[in-house]
Write an enzyme that holds these catalytic residues in place. Structure first.
Site, PDB file in Angstrom:
ATOM      1  N   ARG A  58      21.611 -16.749  65.582  1.00 29.96           N
ATOM      2  CA  ARG A  58      21.762 -15.399  65.040  1.00 29.96           C
ATOM      3  C   ARG A  58      20.712 -14.427  65.575  1.00 29.96           C
ATOM      4  O   ARG A  58      21.048 -13.334  66.060  1.00 29.96           O
ATOM      5  CB  ARG A  58      21.668 -15.425  63.497  1.00 29.96           C
ATOM      6  CG  ARG A  58      22.914 -15.897  62.804  1.00 29.96           C
ATOM      7  CD  ARG A  58      22.555 -16.666  61.553  1.00 29.96           C
ATOM      8  NE  ARG A  58      21.996 -17.946  61.957  1.00 29.96           N
ATOM      9  CZ  ARG A  58      22.742 -19.035  62.165  1.00 29.96           C
ATOM     10  NH1 ARG A  58      24.006 -19.008  61.899  1.00 29.96           N
ATOM     11  NH2 ARG A  58      22.201 -20.158  62.596  1.00 29.96           N
ATOM     12  N   THR A  59      19.436 -14.789  65.473  1.00 33.89           N
ATOM     13  CA  THR A  59      18.375 -13.831  65.782  1.00 33.89           C
ATOM     14  C   THR A  59      18.394 -13.466  67.264  1.00 33.89           C
ATOM     15  O   THR A  59      18.354 -12.279  67.628  1.00 33.89           O
ATOM     16  CB  THR A  59      17.004 -14.430  65.388  1.00 33.89           C
ATOM     17  OG1 THR A  59      17.107 -14.950  64.065  1.00 33.89           O
ATOM     18  CG2 THR A  59      15.918 -13.385  65.449  1.00 33.89           C
ATOM     19  N   LYS A  86       5.011 -26.464  82.515  1.00 31.41           N
ATOM     20  CA  LYS A  86       4.058 -26.907  83.551  1.00 31.41           C
ATOM     21  C   LYS A  86       2.619 -26.756  83.084  1.00 31.41           C
ATOM     22  O   LYS A  86       1.686 -26.940  83.855  1.00 31.41           O
ATOM     23  CB  LYS A  86       4.263 -26.077  84.821  1.00 31.41           C
ATOM     24  CG  LYS A  86       5.653 -26.159  85.408  1.00 31.41           C
ATOM     25  CD  LYS A  86       5.743 -25.217  86.612  1.00 31.41           C
ATOM     26  CE  LYS A  86       7.169 -24.826  86.917  1.00 31.41           C
ATOM     27  NZ  LYS A  86       7.239 -23.617  87.746  1.00 31.41           N
ATOM     28  N   ARG A 108       9.916 -15.620  69.252  1.00 30.93           N
ATOM     29  CA  ARG A 108      10.002 -16.628  68.193  1.00 30.93           C
ATOM     30  C   ARG A 108       9.146 -17.801  68.639  1.00 30.93           C
ATOM     31  O   ARG A 108       9.239 -18.250  69.793  1.00 30.93           O
ATOM     32  CB  ARG A 108      11.443 -17.079  67.962  1.00 30.93           C
ATOM     33  CG  ARG A 108      11.534 -18.320  67.078  1.00 30.93           C
ATOM     34  CD  ARG A 108      12.929 -18.649  66.668  1.00 30.93           C
ATOM     35  NE  ARG A 108      13.410 -17.722  65.649  1.00 30.93           N
ATOM     36  CZ  ARG A 108      14.538 -17.893  64.950  1.00 30.93           C
ATOM     37  NH1 ARG A 108      15.289 -18.956  65.171  1.00 30.93           N
ATOM     38  NH2 ARG A 108      14.912 -17.012  64.046  1.00 30.93           N
ATOM     39  N   HIS A 136       9.424 -13.953  58.923  1.00 32.91           N
ATOM     40  CA  HIS A 136      10.651 -13.649  59.662  1.00 32.91           C
ATOM     41  C   HIS A 136      11.058 -12.232  59.204  1.00 32.91           C
ATOM     42  O   HIS A 136      12.024 -12.053  58.453  1.00 32.91           O
ATOM     43  CB  HIS A 136      11.724 -14.687  59.332  1.00 32.91           C
ATOM     44  CG  HIS A 136      12.886 -14.716  60.284  1.00 32.91           C
ATOM     45  ND1 HIS A 136      13.143 -13.705  61.193  1.00 32.91           N
ATOM     46  CD2 HIS A 136      13.885 -15.638  60.452  1.00 32.91           C
ATOM     47  CE1 HIS A 136      14.235 -14.010  61.882  1.00 32.91           C
ATOM     48  NE2 HIS A 136      14.691 -15.171  61.461  1.00 32.91           N
TER      49      HIS A 136
HETATM   50  N1   CP Z   1      18.517 -16.770  60.370  1.00 33.32           N
HETATM   51  C1   CP Z   1      18.071 -17.200  61.563  1.00 33.32           C
HETATM   52  O1   CP Z   1      16.911 -16.955  61.931  1.00 33.32           O
HETATM   53  O2   CP Z   1      19.004 -17.872  62.282  1.00 33.32           O
HETATM   54  P1   CP Z   1      18.750 -18.429  63.764  1.00 33.32           P
HETATM   55  O3   CP Z   1      17.703 -19.501  63.660  1.00 33.32           O
HETATM   56  O4   CP Z   1      20.065 -18.923  64.258  1.00 33.32           O
HETATM   57  O5   CP Z   1      18.225 -17.276  64.594  1.00 33.32           O
END
Ligand code: CP
Length: 312
Positions: A58-59, A86, A108, A136
């Protein structure tokens, strides 16, 4: 109101007025995604790097779609296909990306604090797309957008967050966000998954999901974050589902128009049964749709200048 942030790292760093501005901007961005031609020239000439060290559906996808709908150029790299394998350090990687003059780095990372560390070292805007168990922020913003859209307000609502609170960056960001916007937040889960001292965030704690759901306007179910646990904190998935999976009985204790939410990915039959995940109260796919709008809004507010994208 002018938005003057360089980075989006956590909900804590956003004032209530800034959250309101992001949500209002996201409302207008959503309209662009509903057009036949889903593209405006607002970020033409801007470059956005998506740097994901952890899996994401999603993100990552919604950040890329958001950037493309605003006409930015995008590049995606992952840890497994970058020179991190590496031995290059995260900071060296970030400095090398910076040397290519991107306008935004979306990151992320499994380590809490990694986006903050990078933000201090680079001129580009940094957006935290999830760091370890810490934060998040864009998930919390899209969750708040979804609730505000359905309920008209965030103030005065009762929001129940249920599941693995201890390992969830979504829980942490939502607790801060919803309380900042005037909601009452109650958290529930097994005692081994509720961090000690969580009450200091201004939340109520219960170990019963029916207590948490009682009179709730919103129920946010959380996935068990097995990837962040050392030893298992519960005997089995079936045991967890029996005690902490959402039930029709718990939903019946909530307000009649309760919203059922989940950040995804869902473990169907563990924290939420399929008939509730796909049922009439579920807004789980609205959350996903609003993820694009919120991320468009953030990119626009960070690097888009004063012109309103929906006017293009
Ligand atoms: N909600 C969320 O962060 O989903 P993903 O891990 O798929 O990005």
């Amino acid at each position: 109101m002018e938005f003057v942030k360089k980075d989006i790292l956590s909900i804590e760093e956003l004032a209530r007025e800034e959250i309101e501005l992001i949500l209002e901007t996201a409302d207008s961005m959503k309209e662009i995604s509903q057009r036949d031609i889903k593209k405006v020239p607002t970020l033409r000439g801007k470059t956005i790097v998506h740097f994901f060290h952890e899996p994401s559906t999603r993100t990552k996808t919604s950040f890329e779609i958001a950037a493309k709908r605003l006409s930015a150029d995008t590049v995606s790299i992952s840890a497994s296909t970058s020179s991190i394998v590496k031995g290059e350090t995260l900071i060296d990687t970030a400095k090398n990306l910076e040397a290519m003059n991107p306008d935004v780095i979306v990151i992320r990372h499994q380590a809490s604090g990694a986006p903050h560390m990078i933000a201090k070292k680079v001129r580009s805007s940094v957006v935290n797309a999830g760091d370890g168990m810490h934060a998040h922020p864009t998930q919390a913003l899209l969750d708040m957008m979804t609730v505000r859209e359905k309920k008209g307000t965030l103030s005065g609502l009762r929001v129940a967050i249920i599941g693995d609170i201890a390992h969830s960056r979504v829980a942490r960001s939502n607790i801060v966000g919803f309380t900042k916007m005037g909601s009452t937040v109650v958290v529930a889960g097994p005692p081994t998954m509720i961090p000690t001292g969580i009450e200091s965030f201004g939340v109520k704690v219960t170990y019963s999901i029916e207590d948490a759901a009682r009179k709730a306007d919103v129920i946010i179910m959380l996935r068990i974050q097995k990837e962040r646990m050392g030893d298992s904190l519960f005997p089995s998935d079936r045991e967890y589902a029996n005690f902490f999976g959402l039930t029709h009985k718990a939903v019946s204790k909530a307000q009649k128009d309760v919203l059922i939410m989940h950040p995804g990915p869902i473990n169907r039959g563990v924290e939420i049964p399929p008939e509730i995940a796909d049922g009439p109260h579920s807004v789980i796919l609205d959350q996903v749709e609003n993820g694009v709008a919120v991320r468009m809004a953030l990119l626009y507010l960070l690097i888009g200048g004063s012109r309103h994208a929906s006017d293009d």
